[in-house]
Design a protein around this motif. Structure first.
Motif, PDB file in Angstrom:
ATOM      1  N   UNK A 250      56.126  24.639  13.992  1.00  0.00           N
ATOM      2  CA  UNK A 250      55.159  25.182  14.954  1.00  0.00           C
ATOM      3  C   UNK A 250      55.883  25.765  16.171  1.00  0.00           C
ATOM      4  N   UNK A 251      55.682  27.022  16.397  1.00  0.00           N
ATOM      5  CA  UNK A 251      56.294  27.703  17.533  1.00  0.00           C
ATOM      6  C   UNK A 251      55.246  27.853  18.638  1.00  0.00           C
ATOM      7  N   UNK A 252      55.465  27.111  19.757  1.00  0.00           N
ATOM      8  CA  UNK A 252      54.444  27.077  20.816  1.00  0.00           C
ATOM      9  C   UNK A 252      54.191  28.448  21.438  1.00  0.00           C
ATOM     10  N   UNK A 253      55.275  29.196  21.637  1.00  0.00           N
ATOM     11  CA  UNK A 253      55.148  30.509  22.271  1.00  0.00           C
ATOM     12  C   UNK A 253      54.298  31.445  21.395  1.00  0.00           C
ATOM     13  N   UNK A 254      54.575  31.447  20.095  1.00  0.00           N
ATOM     14  CA  UNK A 254      53.807  32.281  19.168  1.00  0.00           C
ATOM     15  C   UNK A 254      52.340  31.860  19.134  1.00  0.00           C
ATOM     16  N   UNK A 255      52.101  30.534  19.121  1.00  0.00           N
ATOM     17  CA  UNK A 255      50.738  30.016  19.101  1.00  0.00           C
ATOM     18  C   UNK A 255      49.969  30.473  20.341  1.00  0.00           C
ATOM     19  N   UNK A 256      50.632  30.388  21.507  1.00  0.00           N
ATOM     20  CA  UNK A 256      50.006  30.812  22.766  1.00  0.00           C
ATOM     21  C   UNK A 256      49.639  32.298  22.731  1.00  0.00           C
ATOM     22  N   UNK A 257      50.542  33.096  22.179  1.00  0.00           N
ATOM     23  CA  UNK A 257      50.261  34.536  22.099  1.00  0.00           C
ATOM     24  C   UNK A 257      49.068  34.799  21.179  1.00  0.00           C
ATOM     25  N   UNK A 258      48.955  33.994  20.108  1.00  0.00           N
ATOM     26  CA  UNK A 258      47.805  34.109  19.219  1.00  0.00           C
ATOM     27  C   UNK A 258      46.507  33.788  19.946  1.00  0.00           C
ATOM     28  N   UNK A 259      46.523  32.700  20.727  1.00  0.00           N
ATOM     29  CA  UNK A 259      45.337  32.313  21.497  1.00  0.00           C
ATOM     30  C   UNK A 259      44.959  33.441  22.465  1.00  0.00           C
TER      31      UNK A 259
END
Lengths: 103, 233
Positions: B1-10
């Motif tokens: 799980x990549x937090x930065x990528x997840x945040x960009x998705x949100x």
């Protein structure tokens, strides 16, 4: 309407929708190149929605005069590119006011 | 799980979520107003996550249609997702295994597809999860608000909401028909055929669900033959 009929129907809808979404992700790796098939898929949303809307829209409310007025307002709002909610509520508000006028 | 990528998705999914709340409120309102139980409207939104597909399916359930009509209608209306998922499948990164594909494909809607295609880099699973999460919440939450609000409204107002569903359809059809003559012709042909199936004696024996399927396939094929979309679009 029996709850079992509804539940079965929802399961069918959900399953069909999911199968369509998941199968190309899992099975196919190549892109569709056939332009005829791409064109056919391109027109589907418009033909299906048009066929479902007309003439059914004119019997969607108690007052037919209201439904006609609501339809005209919806087409005008959509023509000037208002969003889905504005068009939907604009049509409903028109039906409401026409019914208040006693038609 | 990549937090930065997840945040960009949100971040990218949030505008979709806002748009979905309003549309699904109208769906919840009209479905319950038309006679669907509140729980069923919510369950439909949570498990289907479509617009036209679940609206049509709900209409068929209300008309007590056969499951066969439901299967074919849902298939025909949603078949466009096949193409979208196909495009998404070409853009996901190497970390996308079978499990990731099974999860991410659930959330491929018109809008999620459009946003994911605009992203410059390859699609990671973390990004797709973030992108899908808030639209699912918005779609289901909006349906709950709309479905519950129905019981609080007076009868004259809920009767007027009967047209809202068709208003949404018109909002989807008209703008592209205005820009594109071939879409306009396809729409006019579909409407003419729908009138024929409603009022001509020998055609009106065909049930509503089947006539929509026949019209969609025949008119779309005819339009594709007459006006193929430009290559590489």
């Amino acid at each position: 309407m029996s709850p079992f009929y509804i539940l079965g129907g929802i399961a069918i809808m959900a399953l069909m929708t999911y199968i369509i979404r998941v199968s190309p992700m899992v099975i196919f790796q190549k892109k569709i190149e056939n332009n005829r098939i791409k064109s056919f898929l391109y027109y589907i949303p418009y033909t299906v929605l048009a066929a479902m809307t007309f003439p059914a829209i004119f019997s969607s409310t108690a007052s037919q005069a209201g439904a006609v007025a609501g339809c005209v307002v919806a087409v005008l709002l959509a023509y000037f590119k208002r969003g889905l909610l504005v068009v939907a509520l604009g049509a409903a508000a028109t039906v409401f006011f026409v019914s208040m006028l006693g038609f | 799980m990549n937090k930065q990528e997840f945040k960009e998705g949100i971040r990218d999914g949030f505008p979709i979520c806002l748009g979905y709340i309003s549309v699904s409120m109208a769906f919840g309102l009209t479905a319950v107003k038309s006679g669907m139980p509140i729980w069923s409207a919510i369950l439909i939104s949570l498990t289907n996550l479509t617009s036209a597909g679940q609206f049509a399916g709900t209409n068929l359930l209300l008309a007590q249609s056969s499951y066969m009509e439901l299967i074919i209608t849902t298939f025909i209306i949603n078949i466009r997702y096949f193409l979208m998922s196909l495009s998404v499948s070409q853009k996901v990164d190497k970390e996308f295994g079978l499990k990731e594909r099974l999860i991410a494909s659930f959330g491929v809607t018109d809008e999620v597809f459009a946003v994911s295609m605009q992203r410059r880099s390859e699609l990671t699973f973390s990004y797709m999860l973030g992108l899908i999460l808030t639209p699912i919440l918005g779609w289901t939450g909006g349906t709950i608000i709309g479905a519950v609000a129905t019981s609080l409204l007076p009868a004259s107002l809920t009767d007027a909401m009967g047209i809202a569903l068709y208003g949404m359809f018109i909002a989807i059809i008209v703008p592209p028909a205005r820009e594109n003559r071939s879409v306009l012709i396809a729409v006019i042909l579909a409407i003419a055929a729908s009138y024929a199936f409603t009022y001509l004696p020998f055609l009106s024996v065909v049930s509503g669900g089947w006539s929509v399927i026949i019209i969609t396939v025949v008119v779309s094929a005819f339009a594709a033959w007459l006006f193929p979309i430009p290559e590489e679009q």
